[in-house]
Design a protein around this motif. Structure first.
Motif, PDB file in Angstrom:
ATOM      1  N   SER A 188     -18.852  17.834  -7.592  1.00 41.36           N
ATOM      2  CA  SER A 188     -17.743  18.626  -8.274  1.00 41.36           C
ATOM      3  C   SER A 188     -16.832  18.899  -7.966  1.00 41.36           C
ATOM      4  CB  SER A 188     -18.267  19.228  -9.633  1.00 41.36           C
ATOM      5  OG  SER A 188     -17.447  19.446 -10.599  1.00 41.36           O
ATOM      6  N   HIS A 189     -16.792  19.849  -6.881  1.00 42.51           N
ATOM      7  CA  HIS A 189     -15.358  21.020  -7.178  1.00 42.51           C
ATOM      8  C   HIS A 189     -15.077  19.900  -5.862  1.00 42.51           C
ATOM      9  CE1 HIS A 189     -17.778  24.751  -7.900  1.00 42.51           C
ATOM     10  NE2 HIS A 189     -17.629  23.343  -8.964  1.00 42.51           N
ATOM     11  N   LEU A 190     -15.423  19.515  -4.504  1.00 42.92           N
ATOM     12  CA  LEU A 190     -14.689  18.631  -3.855  1.00 42.92           C
ATOM     13  C   LEU A 190     -13.354  18.041  -4.389  1.00 42.92           C
ATOM     14  CD1 LEU A 190     -14.430  18.203   0.033  1.00 42.92           C
ATOM     15  CD2 LEU A 190     -16.011  17.071  -0.142  1.00 42.92           C
ATOM     16  N   PRO A 191     -14.466  16.564  -4.987  1.00 44.02           N
ATOM     17  CA  PRO A 191     -14.180  15.752  -5.438  1.00 44.02           C
ATOM     18  C   PRO A 191     -12.618  16.079  -5.846  1.00 44.02           C
ATOM     19  CG  PRO A 191     -15.777  15.342  -5.443  1.00 44.02           C
ATOM     20  CD  PRO A 191     -16.227  16.644  -5.421  1.00 44.02           C
ATOM     21  N   HIS A 192     -12.455  16.979  -6.980  1.00 42.99           N
ATOM     22  CA  HIS A 192     -11.601  17.817  -7.892  1.00 42.99           C
ATOM     23  C   HIS A 192     -10.381  17.612  -6.202  1.00 42.99           C
ATOM     24  CE1 HIS A 192     -14.087  17.565 -11.257  1.00 42.99           C
ATOM     25  NE2 HIS A 192     -12.040  17.487 -11.791  1.00 42.99           N
ATOM     26  N   LEU A 193     -10.645  18.669  -5.787  1.00 38.46           N
ATOM     27  CA  LEU A 193      -9.917  19.188  -4.078  1.00 38.46           C
ATOM     28  C   LEU A 193      -9.400  18.316  -4.473  1.00 38.46           C
ATOM     29  CD1 LEU A 193      -9.986  21.920  -1.580  1.00 38.46           C
ATOM     30  CD2 LEU A 193     -10.256  20.177  -0.997  1.00 38.46           C
ATOM     31  N   LEU A 194     -10.215  16.447  -3.178  1.00 41.49           N
ATOM     32  CA  LEU A 194      -9.958  15.558  -2.976  1.00 41.49           C
ATOM     33  C   LEU A 194      -8.712  15.037  -3.347  1.00 41.49           C
ATOM     34  CD1 LEU A 194     -13.058  14.394  -1.233  1.00 41.49           C
ATOM     35  CD2 LEU A 194     -11.282  15.656  -0.112  1.00 41.49           C
ATOM     36  N   TYR A 196      -6.992  16.278  -5.819  1.00 37.37           N
ATOM     37  CA  TYR A 196      -5.235  16.625  -5.657  1.00 37.37           C
ATOM     38  C   TYR A 196      -4.743  16.598  -4.019  1.00 37.37           C
ATOM     39  CZ  TYR A 196      -6.280  19.259 -10.128  1.00 37.37           C
ATOM     40  OH  TYR A 196      -6.655  19.762 -11.052  1.00 37.37           O
ATOM     41  N   SER A 197      -4.965  16.273  -3.402  1.00 36.52           N
ATOM     42  CA  SER A 197      -5.204  16.479  -2.368  1.00 36.52           C
ATOM     43  C   SER A 197      -4.658  15.466  -1.609  1.00 36.52           C
ATOM     44  CB  SER A 197      -5.887  16.652  -0.868  1.00 36.52           C
ATOM     45  OG  SER A 197      -5.510  16.333  -0.050  1.00 36.52           O
ATOM     46  N   PHE A 198      -4.897  14.079  -2.555  1.00 34.90           N
ATOM     47  CA  PHE A 198      -4.923  12.934  -2.605  1.00 34.90           C
ATOM     48  C   PHE A 198      -3.206  12.030  -3.647  1.00 34.90           C
ATOM     49  CE2 PHE A 198      -4.958   8.011  -3.790  1.00 34.90           C
ATOM     50  CZ  PHE A 198      -4.388   7.718  -2.683  1.00 34.90           C
ATOM     51  N   VAL A 199      -2.890  12.593  -4.177  1.00 35.80           N
ATOM     52  CA  VAL A 199      -2.256  12.719  -5.432  1.00 35.80           C
ATOM     53  C   VAL A 199      -0.808  13.257  -4.782  1.00 35.80           C
ATOM     54  CG1 VAL A 199      -1.020  13.232  -7.856  1.00 35.80           C
ATOM     55  CG2 VAL A 199      -3.575  12.240  -7.664  1.00 35.80           C
ATOM     56  N   ASP A 200      -1.152  14.231  -3.989  1.00 35.02           N
ATOM     57  CA  ASP A 200       0.495  15.648  -3.427  1.00 35.02           C
ATOM     58  C   ASP A 200       0.578  14.692  -2.171  1.00 35.02           C
ATOM     59  OD1 ASP A 200       1.363  17.937  -3.707  1.00 35.02           O
ATOM     60  OD2 ASP A 200       0.290  18.419  -1.682  1.00 35.02           O
ATOM     61  N   THR A 201      -0.442  14.092  -1.751  1.00 32.48           N
ATOM     62  CA  THR A 201      -0.035  13.618  -0.482  1.00 32.48           C
ATOM     63  C   THR A 201       0.923  12.127  -0.072  1.00 32.48           C
ATOM     64  OG1 THR A 201      -2.001  14.007   1.042  1.00 32.48           O
ATOM     65  CG2 THR A 201      -0.500  11.517   1.637  1.00 32.48           C
ATOM     66  N   LEU A 202       0.031  11.291  -1.478  1.00 35.35           N
ATOM     67  CA  LEU A 202       1.739  10.122  -1.940  1.00 35.35           C
ATOM     68  C   LEU A 202       2.543  11.239  -2.976  1.00 35.35           C
ATOM     69  CD1 LEU A 202      -1.694   7.851  -3.149  1.00 35.35           C
ATOM     70  CD2 LEU A 202      -0.539   7.653  -0.838  1.00 35.35           C
ATOM     71  N   ALA A 203       3.263  11.711  -3.217  1.00 35.10           N
ATOM     72  CA  ALA A 203       3.680  12.134  -4.011  1.00 35.10           C
ATOM     73  C   ALA A 203       4.898  12.935  -2.738  1.00 35.10           C
ATOM     74  CB  ALA A 203       3.685  13.333  -3.838  1.00 35.10           C
ATOM     75  N   PHE A 222      -9.693   6.843  -9.583  1.00 32.42           N
ATOM     76  CA  PHE A 222      -9.770   7.598  -8.082  1.00 32.42           C
ATOM     77  C   PHE A 222      -8.876   9.006  -8.443  1.00 32.42           C
ATOM     78  CE2 PHE A 222      -8.989  10.025  -4.732  1.00 32.42           C
ATOM     79  CZ  PHE A 222     -10.162   9.900  -3.591  1.00 32.42           C
ATOM     80  N   THR A 223      -8.410   9.194  -9.140  1.00 31.80           N
ATOM     81  CA  THR A 223      -7.457  10.580  -9.226  1.00 31.80           C
ATOM     82  C   THR A 223      -7.121  11.129 -11.237  1.00 31.80           C
ATOM     83  OG1 THR A 223      -5.236   9.061  -9.447  1.00 31.80           O
ATOM     84  CG2 THR A 223      -5.855   9.506  -7.745  1.00 31.80           C
ATOM     85  N   ARG A 224      -8.186   9.730 -11.603  1.00 31.62           N
ATOM     86  CA  ARG A 224      -8.176  10.372 -13.093  1.00 31.62           C
ATOM     87  C   ARG A 224      -8.370  12.289 -13.453  1.00 31.62           C
ATOM     88  NH1 ARG A 224     -12.622  12.128 -15.788  1.00 31.62           N
ATOM     89  NH2 ARG A 224     -13.807  11.324 -14.401  1.00 31.62           N
ATOM     90  N   ILE A 225      -9.141  12.400 -12.129  1.00 30.64           N
ATOM     91  CA  ILE A 225      -9.495  14.479 -12.084  1.00 30.64           C
ATOM     92  C   ILE A 225      -8.148  15.401 -12.409  1.00 30.64           C
ATOM     93  CG2 ILE A 225     -12.051  13.936 -12.456  1.00 30.64           C
ATOM     94  CD1 ILE A 225     -12.226  14.294  -9.182  1.00 30.64           C
ATOM     95  N   ALA A 226      -6.968  14.648 -10.940  1.00 34.26           N
ATOM     96  CA  ALA A 226      -6.414  15.550 -10.800  1.00 34.26           C
ATOM     97  C   ALA A 226      -5.479  15.808 -11.714  1.00 34.26           C
ATOM     98  CB  ALA A 226      -5.683  14.907  -9.629  1.00 34.26           C
TER      99      ALA A 226
END
Length: 289
Positions: A188-194, A196-203, A222-226
């Motif tokens: 749970s915690h790592l998937p949320h961190l990933l 957030y990180s993925f969306v932030d990278t693309l942004a 993949f990004t719903r939880i962000a």
């Protein structure tokens, strides 16, 4: 009847959903709630989630025989300190925190020990939305709830909290707090961190607008939880930092290995990783809830 008077401290998605679920079960009498945000208190009454909005945590629990503390994990000590002077004798208290070792440490710090009437809990259910307006009566149905009993645990308190969650339609399991934190750091915690990180990278990439506007269903999945509460997930990762850091290091090593496969043109090895991952997910899919 499970409780003549239920007190809910923290009127967000989880706290509100517990109140809705227990009201629907008919197993509680009156429901009083408190949240430091006056808007959540007002909404909870207007939506019929609670009967009475208290003006403080201590007044909310003053006549309760069952208390649910549903606050962000970094506010656990603050919440327990607020209710401690007003808790009636024979009152049972539980929490819904996503980390358990940090919560147990906070409760021990407030009371000097782990009281027998306190039962640590964590419902494995939720959405990316927050606030009492998004609470759902059936949120916990057919989902797991983890209880992590401690050495001073009173059996009757544990039985009452187990009954609480079963009335909500959940399946209750027990485990050690350290195991709980390791498992949910990974699942749970790592998937949320990933996410957030993925969306932030693309942004941060040039032409990010074109990237997002052309994204398909895989990106949304993949990004719903962000879209979850940044404050809540900041608190969870901070409270479970050691376990999250351990699994994050393994994930980084895996990604670096995959990058080396790509850079080295080792496509068969990359395919093997994909196949191994797919097979593992298919094998355990029936256990994912």
């Amino acid at each position: 009847m499970l409780a003549k008077r239920l007190a809910v401290i923290g009127l967000g998605l989880i706290g509100g959903s517990v109140a809705r679920s227990l009201r629907a079960s008919g197993a509680v009498g009156s429901i009083v709630g408190f949240d430091p945000d006056a808007r959540q208190r007002t909404a909870a009454v207007e939506l019929g989630v609670i009967d009475v909005a208290a003006d403080s945590a201590s007044s909310a629990v003053a006549e309760a025989d069952l208390v649910i503390v549903a606050v962000p994990v970094l506010h656990t000590a603050e919440a327990f300190a607020a209710i401690a002077p007003a808790l009636p004798a024979n009152c049972v208290v539980t929490d819904v925190g996503s980390t358990k070792q940090s919560v147990l440490a906070d409760v021990r710090r407030v009371f000097g020990e782990l009281p027998g009437w306190y039962v640590p809990g964590h419902p494995i259910a939720g959405t990316e939305k927050s606030g009492v307006a998004n609470s759902l009566e059936g949120l916990f149905r057919k989902h797991r709830v983890i209880l992590t009993p401690h050495a001073q645990q009173a059996p009757e308190a544990l039985a009452k909290v187990r009954a609480l969650w079963e009335l909500c339609g959940a399946r209750v399991v027990e485990m050690e707090p350290s195991l709980h934190d390791e498992i949910f750091a990974a699942t749970s915690h790592l998937p949320h961190l990933l996410a957030y990180s993925f969306v932030d990278t693309l942004a941060g990439i040039d032409r990010s607008g074109q990237i997002f506007s052309n994204a398909g269903g895989g990106f949304r999945d993949f990004t719903r939880i962000a879209s979850s509460s940044p404050q809540m997930w900041h608190d969870i990762v901070r409270a479970n930092a050691a376990s999250v850091s351990t699994i994050l290091a393994k994930q980084i090593a895996e990604l670096q290995a995959m990058q080396a496969m790509i850079d080295g043109g080792r496509w068969d090895e990359l395919k093997t990783v994909f196949e191994r991952a797919r097979n593992a997910r298919e094998h355990y899919l029936t256990q994912i809830e």
